[in-house]
Design a protein around this motif. Structure first.
Motif, PDB file in Angstrom:
ATOM      1  N   ARG A  33     -24.515  35.836  19.008  1.00  0.00           N
ATOM      2  CA  ARG A  33     -25.609  35.045  19.420  1.00  0.00           C
ATOM      3  C   ARG A  33     -25.320  34.087  20.712  1.00  0.00           C
ATOM      4  O   ARG A  33     -25.943  34.011  21.773  1.00  0.00           O
ATOM      5  N   ASP A  61     -27.351  26.104  16.441  1.00  0.00           N
ATOM      6  CA  ASP A  61     -27.575  26.638  17.808  1.00  0.00           C
ATOM      7  C   ASP A  61     -27.052  25.714  19.113  1.00  0.00           C
ATOM      8  O   ASP A  61     -27.095  26.095  20.320  1.00  0.00           O
ATOM      9  N   SER A 139     -35.172  30.645  20.564  1.00  0.00           N
ATOM     10  CA  SER A 139     -34.865  32.026  19.822  1.00  0.00           C
ATOM     11  C   SER A 139     -35.579  33.174  20.494  1.00  0.00           C
ATOM     12  O   SER A 139     -35.102  34.342  20.921  1.00  0.00           O
ATOM     13  N   GLU A 143     -33.134  36.225  22.350  1.00  0.00           N
ATOM     14  CA  GLU A 143     -33.360  37.617  21.652  1.00  0.00           C
ATOM     15  C   GLU A 143     -33.716  38.524  22.798  1.00  0.00           C
ATOM     16  O   GLU A 143     -33.462  40.003  22.302  1.00  0.00           O
TER      17      GLU A 143
END
Length: 515
Positions: A33, A61, A139, A143
């Motif tokens: 991530r 995050d 996100s 991604e």
């Protein structure tokens, strides 16, 4: 925030878990991530020494974003998530951030940033599927990018702002080393030696990660392959329950947390198992001597202490054994040599309080956009620097803190150090928290005022004020005793443990023009 080889050694080990939600990331998930975010940073043109800002509550995050910045050679500023729009926007703009990351939970404040922060080009919000422009979903954006490392990784570093307890916050900017992020850092060596951190430990993080102490402990822990439990917010009994549930080996706290657990009923304190603890490290604020003694009596010789500033110009530390032999000390110099000086720049002998300077440590820091403050903190020789604390050394070189320069009370020409009085008051069984400072006095210049948060919310009575006055008279010289007591429902402490004393003090001085 760079786990390096730990990802290959134990990819499925839990790296981070949020204490409340139980959301978690394994080392592989954290690495992939963070790589996606790092690739996004590179794709939008961020390069070494550029800057981003992070305005979030404790969140997985948040750590991912910091980990990504550390792979791209970026400066990153975690911002106190309890600030108002004006306060936080000042920091975003002052630090020169080109990108800001926030969360859905903080959008009531963050939505006021774009009009105040024209330098920011990119806005990401965690936990929001379709945020209003200019914000984009965190996100959904990341991604789109690969989980592989960016080419030519370089180490990034945080740029923290002061808490602003004595004025408008200023950034402490340290030099950005031009090294790969997997190189062993001095901070890891310090964590091993000073905090007794070790590979594979289970670490409980209790405080907001926008503060340098908690953030650096997380960074060290990930480099050591730890499992880290992050509390979203500190809860007194919840802290004890987590130690037992996760068999916590290491944790870092601030002294107010000690005070709160000590004042829990004994049947609650005695109901949890703490035998897994190897090291409980405290810092960030002075710890009253009796509070620390009570913790050592309760948990045994696992309480370690450190002293140092975000400037990283010097560090002290002490083991439980050293503290018991020198009660009240914050330890001996671990990094840099301590020099105590008077206002004229003369070195002072052991036992005499003065301004604390560090020689031979890191004097290369600067206060961003404030050359006058930077110059004030540096000795003209360029070999010493200070952070504004007062203290003294004993004959064996152990440092004892007296107070912050900004809060010394001058009453009738005599210096009075509030910390000594606060440390006494907090030990009274009817006191949850205490603040002491000077207020205007026609004859003496300043008089000693105590503001008290009673243990009993309804306990702020004249009778308690009288009992506290008698308590102080029993233990302090007469000139140090508060002349008056006021009561408050909740003390304005930052979650990092620092007392926002200026907020209290200014109310008493707002109608006085000080020389």
């Amino acid at each position: 925030m760079y786990p390096g080889r730990r990802v290959g050694e134990h990819p499925d080990r839990i790296a981070l878990i949020m204490a409340g939600s139980r959301d978690s990331l394994t080392y592989r998930q954290l690495d992939e991530r963070a790589n996606r975010v790092a690739n996004y940073f590179r794709a939008i043109g961020l390069r070494r020494a550029d800057h981003i800002a992070i305005f979030t509550e404790n969140h997985l995050d948040m750590v991912v974003t910091m980990a990504a910045a550390e792979r791209c050679g970026l400066y990153y500023t975690p911002i106190n998530s309890f600030l108002s729009v004006e306060e936080a926007a000042y920091i975003v703009d002052d630090c020169g951030a080109q990108l800001l990351v926030t969360t859905a939970a903080k959008m009531d404040v963050a939505q006021g940033f774009p009009e105040r922060c024209p330098k920011v080009e990119y806005w990401l919000v965690i936990g929001a599927e379709a945020p209003a422009a200019p914000f984009e979903g965190f996100s959904a954006v990341i991604e789109q990018y690969p989980p592989a490392p960016v080419p030519h990784e370089r180490l990034g570093t945080p740029m923290f702002y002061s808490s602003g307890t004595t004025g408008r916050p200023k950034a402490v900017k340290r030099q950005l080393p031009d090294v790969a992020p997997d190189e062993q850092l001095g901070i890891e060596a310090m964590g091993r030696r000073l905090f007794r951190m070790r590979e594979g430990m289970t670490f409980l993080s209790t405080a907001p990660l926008y503060h340098s102490g908690p953030q650096s402990s997380i960074s060290i822990g990930l480099r050591l392959g730890a499992t880290i439990i992050v509390m979203e917010r500190f809860d007194t009994e919840g802290f004890l329950a987590l130690i037992e549930e996760f068999r916590v080996t290491h944790t870092m706290v601030v002294p107010t947390m000690f005070s709160r657990v000590l004042k829990l009923p004994s049947e609650i304190r005695d109901s949890y198992d703490y035998t897994s603890l190897e090291a409980v490290v405290h810092g960030a604020a002075p710890c009253p001597r009796q509070v620390k003694q009570d913790m050592l009596d309760w948990w045994g010789p696992v309480i370690y202490e450190y002293y140092g500033g975000t400037e990283a110009n010097g560090t002290c530390g002490c083991t439980p054994q050293e503290w018991l032999a020198n009660p009240g000390t914050v330890g001996r110099a671990f990094f840099g040599e301590i020099v105590i000086r008077d206002d004229d720049g003369n070195d002072l002998p052991a036992g005499v309080p003065g301004t604390i300077w560090f020689r031979g440590g890191n004097s290369s820091f600067e206060y961003l956009n404030d050359p006058e403050k930077t110059a004030e903190a540096q000795d003209p020789s360029g070999t010493m620097s200070k952070i504004g604390d007062i203290g003294y050394l004993n004959e064996d070189g152990y440092l004892f803190l007296t107070d912050r320069q900004a809060f010394v009370i001058i009453s009738g020409g005599v210096n009075i150090y509030p910390q000594e009085i606060e440390n006494l008051l907090i030990t009274h069984p009817e006191v949850m928290d205490a603040a002491v400072f000077g207020v205007p006095h026609e004859d003496m210049g300043e008089a000693v005022k105590a503001v008290i948060q009673p243990l009993d919310p309804n306990g702020g009575t004249p009778e308690l004020a009288q009992r506290l006055s008698e308590f102080c008279a029993e233990h302090l010289a007469r000139f140090k005793c508060p002349r008056s007591f006021d009561f408050i429902d909740e003390m304005p402490r930052l979650p990092t443990g620092k007392l926002y004393k200026r907020q209290l003090r200014d109310e008493y001085w707002k109608d006085v023009a000080r020389a």
